[in-house]
Design an enzyme around this catalytic site. Structure first.
Site, PDB file in Angstrom:
ATOM      1  N   GLU A 200       1.881  -6.440  -8.432  1.00 40.99           N
ATOM      2  CA  GLU A 200       2.003  -5.020  -8.781  1.00 40.99           C
ATOM      3  C   GLU A 200       1.917  -4.781 -10.291  1.00 40.99           C
ATOM      4  O   GLU A 200       2.306  -3.726 -10.781  1.00 40.99           O
ATOM      5  CB  GLU A 200       3.306  -4.461  -8.210  1.00 40.99           C
ATOM      6  CG  GLU A 200       3.308  -4.505  -6.686  1.00 40.99           C
ATOM      7  CD  GLU A 200       4.504  -3.823  -6.058  1.00 40.99           C
ATOM      8  OE1 GLU A 200       5.504  -3.590  -6.770  1.00 40.99           O
ATOM      9  OE2 GLU A 200       4.426  -3.519  -4.859  1.00 40.99           O
ATOM     10  N   LYS A 329       5.366   5.667   2.453  1.00 40.20           N
ATOM     11  CA  LYS A 329       4.094   4.927   2.385  1.00 40.20           C
ATOM     12  C   LYS A 329       3.287   5.330   3.616  1.00 40.20           C
ATOM     13  O   LYS A 329       3.720   5.060   4.754  1.00 40.20           O
ATOM     14  CB  LYS A 329       4.363   3.420   2.448  1.00 40.20           C
ATOM     15  CG  LYS A 329       5.089   2.835   1.242  1.00 40.20           C
ATOM     16  CD  LYS A 329       5.533   1.409   1.571  1.00 40.20           C
ATOM     17  CE  LYS A 329       6.025   0.656   0.356  1.00 40.20           C
ATOM     18  NZ  LYS A 329       6.681  -0.629   0.734  1.00 40.20           N
TER      19      LYS A 329
HETATM   20  P1  PGA Z   1       4.774  -4.174  -0.058  1.00 37.77           P
HETATM   21  O1  PGA Z   1       5.967  -4.044  -1.094  1.00 37.77           O
HETATM   22  O2  PGA Z   1       3.728  -3.188  -0.403  1.00 37.77           O
HETATM   23  O3  PGA Z   1       4.352  -5.600  -0.243  1.00 37.77           O
HETATM   24  O4  PGA Z   1       5.377  -3.923   1.296  1.00 37.77           O
HETATM   25  C1  PGA Z   1       6.316  -2.893  -1.733  1.00 37.77           C
HETATM   26  C2  PGA Z   1       7.788  -2.613  -1.554  1.00 37.77           C
HETATM   27  O5  PGA Z   1       8.522  -3.375  -0.899  1.00 37.77           O
HETATM   28  O6  PGA Z   1       8.241  -1.576  -2.034  1.00 37.77           O
HETATM   29 ZN    ZN Z   2      10.338  -1.869  -1.159  1.00 37.37          ZN
END
Ligand code: PGA
Ligand code: ZN
Length: 404
Positions: A200, A329
């Site tokens: 990230e 998300k």
């Molecule tokens: P992920 O992690 O996109 O790998 O699920 C992001 C998070 O846990 O916030």
């Molecule tokens: Zn998370």
């Protein structure tokens, strides 16, 4: 607006070099809407399945003339109908026949085609009830990566700068300043060791979680003092990754849920954390509730794997007062309509929403539109890498012309 004339899927790659799905929706007027779906690494158990067994190749094999025929002819601008059709086409609640990422890409591509044909920005098309005009989120920026997003980094997954200036550009300036300072501190600490960046865009170094937190909180303090901008430390523990047999297993330490809670309450107080995400296992609503009762007045307690953007899970959380905020998300639930239902419920309960990237991203710009449209308290996004900065720069564009 006209109707959908053609739908195509293709294989593209995300920021980790993993294959994912991109959808293109063409309208009868010749307008194209295109979108790709991101992917997670520390996925929650209750997320829809991103792909069927066999991955992208299997999606492309299964998505044939029958599927296309059903989608062609749907008028643009009817997001709820389109998304229901996507669910029906898949036929499985976890979207495991065609894949949650396929539904996500199709849902977003259709939205884009409609927005383009009607000449409106996505944030306006997506604006939720009660969001009066453009409201800008705080930035939740990743400065140090650990857990599943880094090799040999700290155990906590994400060390975050929570920047809460009024103007997005000030928040971004503050978060970037913290990121830079964290890098400088890591370099000074081990001048001859390699220093890299994780999935990230946060730094990756062989530090333990506590030292990482010390470095982060010092960097935030220095940025506050020098730039006079509000920025505070936060954490995403992604604790489900360390939970088994009723306990949290860390290098050299194992904690019961009760010990984990006391440990985290102390961290909130010692470091002035204003944001804590997924501090407990995704099924442990009870520990979440106790923790929120203790620190919820001074800290955003955010559920990610706990809710996976699902309305039924959020409902349970609201009843238990498990957190005071929810991470959003789109590809955890697969469609925009399902995402909106969860956002609207959270807002009705007076909870904060935090619109989030995934660790495997595509270089698209719709994420800040969703944050602004939902009056989100936060936009969670890495600060480095083309696929992250594309989103942050779009947030700046939404905020208007640069003043100085
Ligand atoms: P992920 O992690 O996109 O790998 O699920 C992001 C998070 O846990 O916030
Ligand atoms: Zn998370």
């Amino acid at each position: 607006m006209t109707a959908v004339a053609e739908v195509t899927l293709r294989r593209i790659y995300d920021s980790r070099g993993q294959p994912t799905i991109e959808a293109t929706v063409a309208s009868e007027a010749g307008v194209l809407g295109r979108a790709g779906a991101p992917s997670g690494a520390s996925t929650g158990t209750h997320e829809v399945r991103a792909f069927p067994e066999g991955g992208v190749a299997e999606v492309l094999r299964r998505f044939g003339a029958r599927e296309r025929e059903k989608l062609v002819g749907v008028p643009l601008g009817a997001q709820a109908d389109w998304d229901l059709l996507l669910r029906t086409l898949d036929g499985r609640p976890d979207l495991s026949r065609l894949g949650g990422n396929t539904a996500t890409a199709l849902s977003l591509a259709y939205a884009r085609a409609g927005a383009t044909e009607s000449d409106r920005p996505l944030w306006e098309v997506w604006r939720r009830p009660g969001v009066a005009s453009k409201q800008f989120p705080n930035l939740v920026g990743n400065c140090l990566n650990g857990g599943k997003h880094a090799i040999n980094g700290p155990e906590f997954q994400e060390f975050l700068a929570i920047a809460s200036a009024e103007r997005p550009e000030d928040s971004l300036r503050a978060a970037l300043d913290v990121h830079r300072r964290v890098g400088a501190a890591l370099r000074a600490r081990s001048p001859t060791a390699a220093l890299g960046r994780g999935d990230e865009g946060g730094w990756v170094a062989a530090v333990e979680s506590r030292e990482g937190l010390e470095i982060l909180s010092r960097a935030c303090r220095e940025t506050r003092e020098e730039l006079h901008l509000p920025v505070h430390p936060g954490l995403d523990l992604a604790a489900s990754e360390f939970y088994s047999d009723g306990r949290y297993h860390y290098r050299g330490t194992t904690r019961s849920p009760e010990e984990q809670r006391r440990f985290l309450v102390d961290l909130v107080d010692e470091f002035g954390l204003t944001y804590v995400e997924d501090p407990f296992d995704q099924e442990d609503f009870e520990s979440f509730s106790r923790f929120t009762a203790e620190v919820g007045g001074r800290c955003r307690v955010v559920g990610d794997d706990l809710y996976t953007t699902r309305r039924e899970r959020l409902e349970r959380g609201i009843a238990a007062r498990a957190t005071n905020a929810i991470l959003i998300k789109v590809n955890q639930v697969g469609t925009l309509t399902d995402t909106f239902a969860t956002i609207d419920r959270a807002r009705a309960a007076g909870w904060a929403t935090v619109t989030s990237h995934r660790s495997g991203e595509v270089p698209e710009e719709w994420l800040p539109h969703l944050a602004v449209a939902s009056g989100a308290a936060g936009l969670k996004c890495g600060l480095m890498g083309g696929e992250r900065i594309a989103k942050l720069n779009e947030l700046l564009r939404l905020a208007g012309p640069t003043e100085s």
